[in-house]
Design an enzyme around this catalytic site. Structure first.
Site, PDB file in Angstrom:
ATOM      1  N   LEU B  77       5.410 -55.328  10.609  1.00  0.00           N
ATOM      2  CA  LEU B  77       6.022 -54.058  10.184  1.00  0.00           C
ATOM      3  C   LEU B  77       7.534 -54.236  10.205  1.00  0.00           C
ATOM      4  O   LEU B  77       8.089 -54.674  11.212  1.00  0.00           O
ATOM      5  CB  LEU B  77       5.634 -52.934  11.149  1.00  0.00           C
ATOM      6  CG  LEU B  77       4.139 -52.730  11.413  1.00  0.00           C
ATOM      7  CD1 LEU B  77       3.936 -51.727  12.545  1.00  0.00           C
ATOM      8  CD2 LEU B  77       3.433 -52.253  10.150  1.00  0.00           C
ATOM      9  N   CYS B  78       8.200 -53.875   9.131  1.00  0.00           N
ATOM     10  CA  CYS B  78       9.660 -53.975   9.095  1.00  0.00           C
ATOM     11  C   CYS B  78      10.275 -53.028  10.125  1.00  0.00           C
ATOM     12  O   CYS B  78       9.966 -51.832  10.142  1.00  0.00           O
ATOM     13  CB  CYS B  78      10.184 -53.622   7.712  1.00  0.00           C
ATOM     14  SG  CYS B  78      11.976 -53.360   7.706  1.00  0.00           S
ATOM     15  N   VAL B  79      11.150 -53.561  10.950  1.00  0.00           N
ATOM     16  CA  VAL B  79      11.691 -52.761  12.061  1.00  0.00           C
ATOM     17  C   VAL B  79      12.531 -51.587  11.565  1.00  0.00           C
ATOM     18  O   VAL B  79      12.399 -50.466  12.075  1.00  0.00           O
ATOM     19  CB  VAL B  79      12.487 -53.647  13.058  1.00  0.00           C
ATOM     20  CG1 VAL B  79      13.668 -54.348  12.400  1.00  0.00           C
ATOM     21  CG2 VAL B  79      12.968 -52.834  14.240  1.00  0.00           C
TER      22      VAL B  79
END
Lengths: 135, 130
Positions: B77-79
């Site tokens: 998941l992209c932070v």
């Protein structure tokens, strides 16, 4: 890193209304650290992302358009804009920000980053890419 | 072939995550390698374990978790996208003083560099979105 790939960031949506343009630009800035062969392309409503004089003060949206000026510093200096998309929306090159990059090989001469291309040329450019990230 | 997958839409509103899941499973079953699945934009909402769909519907989040377990799949998941949308792991929750975390099993939070890295190190990067 074993090889250099041709990455194109393809922008087809208006700058506001959805977050795609803003988050798409974040990928470009992070991706710059990977020293790949990078270009950006703007077509359809995406051409509005590059217009100058954006004012979002009434909408509370973050005006991220000044960030495009920094692309040259990130060595993102191939920015293709589709002529037909501009024509369809009554835009000309004068309506877009004047984006430049500094050419180290020519005493840091400032050169324009934006290249207006026809739909056919855009198709050819897309064909050349290894990776197309479409936002 | 070595694939990476990008999922750009959240679960249920769009079918993108379903199609990405079907593609990923089919590729793995066909003997291909999936280097990484990267969730961006609203796609990060595929990684919250708080998702509770009706019992007669598919559980999109659990399905990804199970596939990850079965094939040791890297689900990222992209932070930055996750923080905007309230998706936090234990470490992020602590750092930002949040009362709990919600990342589902098999997912991890990391940076956008993981997407570029996936593009570089895969034969194909396939995006699923709107």
């Amino acid at each position: 890193m074993s090889e250099t790939k041709k990455f194109m960031y393809l922008n087809r949506r208006a700058p506001y209304g959805t977050i795609y343009a803003l988050e798409g630009l974040e990928v470009v800035l992070i991706g710059a650290a990977f020293e790949q062969d990078v270009s950006m392309a703007f077509m359809d409503d995406g051409v509005f992302q590059l217009t100058k004089g954006q004012d979002t003060s009434d909408s509370d949206m973050k005006n991220f358009s000044p960030t495009y000026n920094a692309l040259g510093d990130y060595e993102v200096n191939k920015i293709y804009v589709e002529q037909e998309s501009m024509d369809d929306r009554g835009l000309t090159l004068d309506d877009l920000q004047h984006l430049v990059w500094e050419d180290e090989d020519e005493d840091y001469a400032k050169k324009p980053s934006i290249r207006v291309v026809s739909r056919q040329e855009m198709a050819d450019l897309l064909e050349e890419q290894d990776i197309i990230l479409n936002y | 072939m070595k694939f990476s997958i990008q999922v750009n839409e959240g679960p249920y509103t769009h079918q993108a995550s379903d199609t990405a899941y079907k593609f990923t499973r089919a590729a793995l079953e066909g003997g291909h390698e999936i280097y990484r699945v990267f969730f961006y934009h609203d796609g990060v909402n595929n990684g919250t374990r708080m998702t509770t769909p009706p019992q007669d519907d598919r559980n999109i989040v659990n399905r990804w978790s199970e596939l990850s377990k079965e094939y040791d799949l890297d689900l990222v998941l992209c932070v930055a996208a996750a923080q905007r949308r309230g998706i936090v792991d234990e470490e992020e929750a602590k750092r930002h003083g949040k009362s709990g975390d919600n990342v589902a099993e098999g997912f991890r939070i990391s940076g956008l560099g993981q997407l570029i890295d996936a593009g570089i190190n895969s034969d194909r990067l396939i995006s699923f979105g709107d």
